[in-house]
Each structure stands twice: as C-alpha cells, then as structure tokens.
Write an enzyme that holds these catalytic residues in place. Structure first.
Site, PDB file in Angstrom:
ATOM      1  N   LYS A  63      -4.243   9.607  -2.368  1.00  0.00           N
ATOM      2  CA  LYS A  63      -3.595   9.251  -1.603  1.00  0.00           C
ATOM      3  C   LYS A  63      -2.001   9.764  -2.732  1.00  0.00           C
ATOM      4  O   LYS A  63      -1.004  10.233  -1.776  1.00  0.00           O
ATOM      5  CB  LYS A  63      -2.939   7.721  -1.604  1.00  0.00           C
ATOM      6  CG  LYS A  63      -1.689   7.079  -1.006  1.00  0.00           C
ATOM      7  CD  LYS A  63      -1.254   5.819  -2.046  1.00  0.00           C
ATOM      8  CE  LYS A  63      -0.023   5.585  -1.940  1.00  0.00           C
ATOM      9  NZ  LYS A  63      -0.055   4.235  -2.282  1.00  0.00           N
ATOM     10  N   LYS A  87       5.647   9.081 -11.674  1.00  0.00           N
ATOM     11  CA  LYS A  87       4.573   8.843 -11.116  1.00  0.00           C
ATOM     12  C   LYS A  87       3.777   9.732 -10.526  1.00  0.00           C
ATOM     13  O   LYS A  87       2.343   9.931 -11.039  1.00  0.00           O
ATOM     14  CB  LYS A  87       4.192   7.526  -9.987  1.00  0.00           C
ATOM     15  CG  LYS A  87       3.488   6.665  -9.375  1.00  0.00           C
ATOM     16  CD  LYS A  87       2.000   6.015 -10.185  1.00  0.00           C
ATOM     17  CE  LYS A  87       0.977   5.902  -9.520  1.00  0.00           C
ATOM     18  NZ  LYS A  87       0.226   4.994 -10.918  1.00  0.00           N
ATOM     19  N   PRO A 114       0.715  -1.413  -0.467  1.00  0.00           N
ATOM     20  CA  PRO A 114      -0.367  -0.306  -0.126  1.00  0.00           C
ATOM     21  C   PRO A 114       0.854   1.175  -0.390  1.00  0.00           C
ATOM     22  O   PRO A 114       1.030   1.961  -1.029  1.00  0.00           O
ATOM     23  CB  PRO A 114      -1.497  -0.348   1.061  1.00  0.00           C
ATOM     24  CG  PRO A 114      -0.765  -1.198   1.039  1.00  0.00           C
ATOM     25  CD  PRO A 114       0.040  -2.390   0.954  1.00  0.00           C
TER      26      PRO A 114
HETATM   27  P1  NAD Z   1      -4.346  -3.282  -1.966  1.00  0.00           P
HETATM   28  O1  NAD Z   1      -4.753  -3.008  -1.263  1.00  0.00           O
HETATM   29  O2  NAD Z   1      -5.277  -4.026  -2.925  1.00  0.00           O
HETATM   30  O3  NAD Z   1      -2.764  -4.320  -1.783  1.00  0.00           O
HETATM   31  C1  NAD Z   1      -1.849  -4.434  -1.335  1.00  0.00           C
HETATM   32  C2  NAD Z   1      -1.295  -5.902  -0.848  1.00  0.00           C
HETATM   33  O4  NAD Z   1      -0.355  -5.458  -0.020  1.00  0.00           O
HETATM   34  C3  NAD Z   1      -3.428  -6.354   0.192  1.00  0.00           C
HETATM   35  O5  NAD Z   1      -3.340  -7.697  -0.022  1.00  0.00           O
HETATM   36  C4  NAD Z   1      -2.137  -6.711   1.855  1.00  0.00           C
HETATM   37  O6  NAD Z   1      -2.620  -7.054   2.152  1.00  0.00           O
HETATM   38  C5  NAD Z   1      -0.870  -6.772   1.207  1.00  0.00           C
HETATM   39  N1  NAD Z   1       0.438  -5.564   2.652  1.00  0.00           N
HETATM   40  C6  NAD Z   1      -0.067  -4.518   3.260  1.00  0.00           C
HETATM   41  N2  NAD Z   1       0.842  -5.051   4.671  1.00  0.00           N
HETATM   42  C7  NAD Z   1       1.477  -5.662   3.710  1.00  0.00           C
HETATM   43  C8  NAD Z   1       2.638  -7.205   4.958  1.00  0.00           C
HETATM   44  N3  NAD Z   1       3.420  -5.800   5.154  1.00  0.00           N
HETATM   45  N4  NAD Z   1       3.645  -7.807   3.901  1.00  0.00           N
HETATM   46  C9  NAD Z   1       2.983  -8.203   3.287  1.00  0.00           C
HETATM   47  N5  NAD Z   1       1.646  -8.075   2.437  1.00  0.00           N
HETATM   48  C10 NAD Z   1       0.991  -6.836   2.909  1.00  0.00           C
HETATM   49  O7  NAD Z   1      -3.717  -2.469  -3.465  1.00  0.00           O
HETATM   50  P2  NAD Z   1      -3.525  -2.056  -4.999  1.00  0.00           P
HETATM   51  O8  NAD Z   1      -4.509  -2.200  -5.240  1.00  0.00           O
HETATM   52  O9  NAD Z   1      -2.884  -3.979  -5.578  1.00  0.00           O
HETATM   53  O10 NAD Z   1      -2.323  -1.297  -4.354  1.00  0.00           O
HETATM   54  C11 NAD Z   1      -1.259  -2.001  -4.771  1.00  0.00           C
HETATM   55  C12 NAD Z   1      -0.464  -0.114  -5.065  1.00  0.00           C
HETATM   56  O11 NAD Z   1      -0.464  -0.225  -6.069  1.00  0.00           O
HETATM   57  C13 NAD Z   1      -0.399   1.235  -4.242  1.00  0.00           C
HETATM   58  O12 NAD Z   1       0.655   1.553  -3.365  1.00  0.00           O
HETATM   59  C14 NAD Z   1      -1.521   1.790  -5.299  1.00  0.00           C
HETATM   60  O13 NAD Z   1      -0.927   3.015  -4.466  1.00  0.00           O
HETATM   61  C15 NAD Z   1      -0.582   1.150  -6.128  1.00  0.00           C
HETATM   62  N6  NAD Z   1      -1.258   1.579  -7.540  1.00  0.00           N
HETATM   63  C16 NAD Z   1      -2.650   0.752  -7.284  1.00  0.00           C
HETATM   64  C17 NAD Z   1      -3.797   0.832  -8.201  1.00  0.00           C
HETATM   65  C18 NAD Z   1      -4.611   0.651  -8.835  1.00  0.00           C
HETATM   66  O14 NAD Z   1      -5.117   0.980  -9.576  1.00  0.00           O
HETATM   67  N7  NAD Z   1      -5.240  -0.469  -7.530  1.00  0.00           N
HETATM   68  C19 NAD Z   1      -3.066   1.812  -9.846  1.00  0.00           C
HETATM   69  C20 NAD Z   1      -1.525   2.043 -10.132  1.00  0.00           C
HETATM   70  C21 NAD Z   1      -1.026   1.990  -8.706  1.00  0.00           C
END
Ligand code: NAD
Length: 296
Positions: free
Chosen positions: A246, A171, A66
């Site tokens: 964010k 980004k 995250p």
């Molecule tokens: P998400 O919340 O769906 O997934 C994050 C995962 O990380 C969760 O499954 C959580 O359990 C896991 N996690 C948290 N802390 C952890 C730890 N200490 N050890 C292991 N696992 C852990 O988030 P997402 O949508 O997959 O986004 C991930 C990243 O990508 C973020 O930084 C977000 O800003 C970026 N991002 C997301 C999108 C989107 O459209 N969702 C687009 C571009 C970038």
C-alpha cells in the site's frame, strides 16, 4: 483535559484511543464495526452510533482509517464531519493516505472553519500500544501547536515536517526506503546462502559495516541473528507485506504526480505486488526473502 472524538478503532486506532483515555481525555469513539465500538466502551470511551455524534461537542477529532477514500467519505460532503462538527475543531488524521488527498482535506477543513494536520505514524501496533509512535506532521504552525499535546500522549517522537501533506510525504519517502532496503537485505542473505556464507557471519560483519541498515538490524529476514525479528516466528507480522505494498503504491503515485524518478521504489512495488499476488500479503514484509530465493 479535553473532549476528543476518535474515528477508526482498528489495530492502530484502538490502542491510540486507549492512551488518550489513560491520559485523562474524554473520548467519544466511532467505528463501523460494532465489536470495535464495544471494545472502546470497555476501555472507557463513550461509543457513538454515528461518526457525527463523535465529532460534535469535542475540541479534537482523531481519525485512523484504512485509506484516503475512507477519510474523504467521513470528512467531506453535507453529512461529513467538516460540515457537522463545531467550528474551529482540530482534525488530526493519522491514517496513511496519499499526499494529494491530505492537501485537499486540509483545504476543505480550512474552508469549513476548522484546523487540520496530517499526522501519519511509524512504529506499528507495538508502538501504538506503548505510546511510542513517531508522528510525521504536516500542517500550519498553529494547527501543529494545538495537535502536539495530543500527539505526545500517543507517541514519543513528533516532527513537524512542514505544511499540509508533508507528514504523508515523509511517511511514504521513509517507507519506500524501508521497502527497498528490505529487498536489498534479503538479496544479500540469499546470495550469501548460495555462496556458502553462514547467515550469522554475514550479519556479524554487515551489521558493523557499510551495509548496515534497519531492515538488517531490527527485522533481519533470516531466523537467528535478531531473535525478535518476524523471521523467527514464521514471518508473522510485524509489518505485513500488504501494508508495505500500500505504501509503495502511494510512493509510485506521488512520484508520478510530482515528476520524480524512483526506479527502485517502482521495482519494490512490483516485487511486493508479486508477493501479495502469491497469497503472501499477510506475511511480514521480510518474508519476501522466500520469493527472492525462488521459493514461494
Ligand atoms: P485496521 O484495518 O485495523 O483499522 C481500520 C478501522 O477503520 C477498522 O476498524 C474499520 O472498521 C474502520 N473503518 C473503515 N471505514 C470506516 C468509516 N467509514 N468510519 C469509521 N470506521 C471505519 O487498520 P490499522 O492497521 O489500524 O491501520 C490504520 C491506518 O494506519 C492505515 O492507514 C494504515 O496504513 C496505517 N498504519 C498502520 C500500521 C500498522 O502496523 N497496522 C502502521 C503504520 C500506519
């Protein structure tokens, strides 16, 4: 084919990991969520009970977490992956995090005898599923060259943006521009309504004129002109307003540290904070048009 550790199997990480498996890589996967680990096993990964198990005996560790504090807590310290992974492991962090933390992580990786790139993405869950993400990569040339074949499996456009942290810099600059352009586009459509100008007519004209921009042509904030845009499905994301907030906060923070002046970026952050504060953070970021019309 390589052995890859994958940490963070959420909305983005899970499909990215599946594309690595489809390409023939052996993946050891870890997430705090047991459900995510089970789904990873169903997709053909070896699920791990601890992050360290996923990072040992692999050439590459990809993280998709995250925020900066999560990446730091996984990588740094005596029980962090930098201390426990085999020497000269390549770390690819694709999470969107602050530039300062990305640079700190790169320095610490080098001190521990590893290579690291920051490689945040654009393209959302759809791009992650389809393997068409854009990767913005920061890090040394040698680390970029090692990372590139793995990124090519998960994405379509891969740009080496410069040294450590420059992927994150690209980004947040891009997403700040996106947030500002969406608000501007929403204001134009809201003003058109008040002036009695049909939304489709404004679209037909502006999408071919100097006001043309991606927020209008791909994520048009009113239903109709772009059938696939979130406005046509009650503003279900898409790209959630909370995620835009964010990224805008990261831009404001980076601008403060770097001494850059970003009045519109700062205003965009405030407007998205108001939207999230009104309980609308789960809506697509184009849903800010409701607030700009004066309707929550
Ligand atoms: P998400 O919340 O769906 O997934 C994050 C995962 O990380 C969760 O499954 C959580 O359990 C896991 N996690 C948290 N802390 C952890 C730890 N200490 N050890 C292991 N696992 C852990 O988030 P997402 O949508 O997959 O986004 C991930 C990243 O990508 C973020 O930084 C977000 O800003 C970026 N991002 C997301 C999108 C989107 O459209 N969702 C687009 C571009 C970038």
């Amino acid at each position: 084919m390589a052995s890859v550790g994958f940490i963070g199997l959420g909305n983005m990480g899970a499909p990215m990991m599946r594309n690595l498996i489809k390409a023939g890589h052996k993946v050891k996967a870890f997430d705090l969520s047991e459900t995510a680990r089970k789904s990873a096993a169903d997709a053909g990964a070896s699920p791990c009970a601890h992050a360290a198990d996923a990072a040992k005996g692999v050439e590459v560790v990809v993280s998709m977490l995250p925020a900066g504090q999560h990446v730091k807590s996984v990588m740094l310290g005596e029980s962090g992956l930098y201390a426990l992974a085999d020497k000269n492991t390549l770390f690819i962090d694709s999470s969107t995090i602050d530039v300062a933390t990305a640079r700190l992580l790169s320095d610490e990786a080098a001190k521990a005898g590893h290579a690291m790139v920051d490689a945040p993405v654009s393209g959302g869950v759809g791009g992650a599923e389809a393997g068409t993400l854009t990767f913005m990569v920061g890090g040394p040339d040698t680390a970029f060259a090692r990372a590139n074949p793995f990124l090519e499996v998960m994405g379509k456009t891969i740009v080496h943006a410069g040294g450590p942290g420059n992927g994150q810099a690209a980004k947040i600059c891009n997403n700040m521009l996106l947030g500002i352009s969406m608000i501007g586009t929403c204001e134009a459509f809201a003003l058109a309504e008040k002036l009695g100008l049909d939304a489709q007519k404004l679209f037909d004209i502006s999408s071919k004129s100097s006001g043309q921009n991606w927020s209008m042509t791909s994520y048009c904030p009113v239903p109709g002109p772009v059938p696939a845009s979130p406005a046509n499905r009650d503003y279900q994301p898409g790209f959630a307003a909370a995620m835009m907030l964010k990224d805008l906060k990261l831009a404001v923070e980076a601008a403060q540290v770097a001494g850059a002046t970003i009045p519109l970026g700062a205003e965009a952050a405030q407007l998205y904070a108001m939207m999230a504060g009104a309980g609308q953070g789960g809506l697509d970021f184009s849903g800010i048009i409701h607030m700009l019309r004066g309707k929550a």
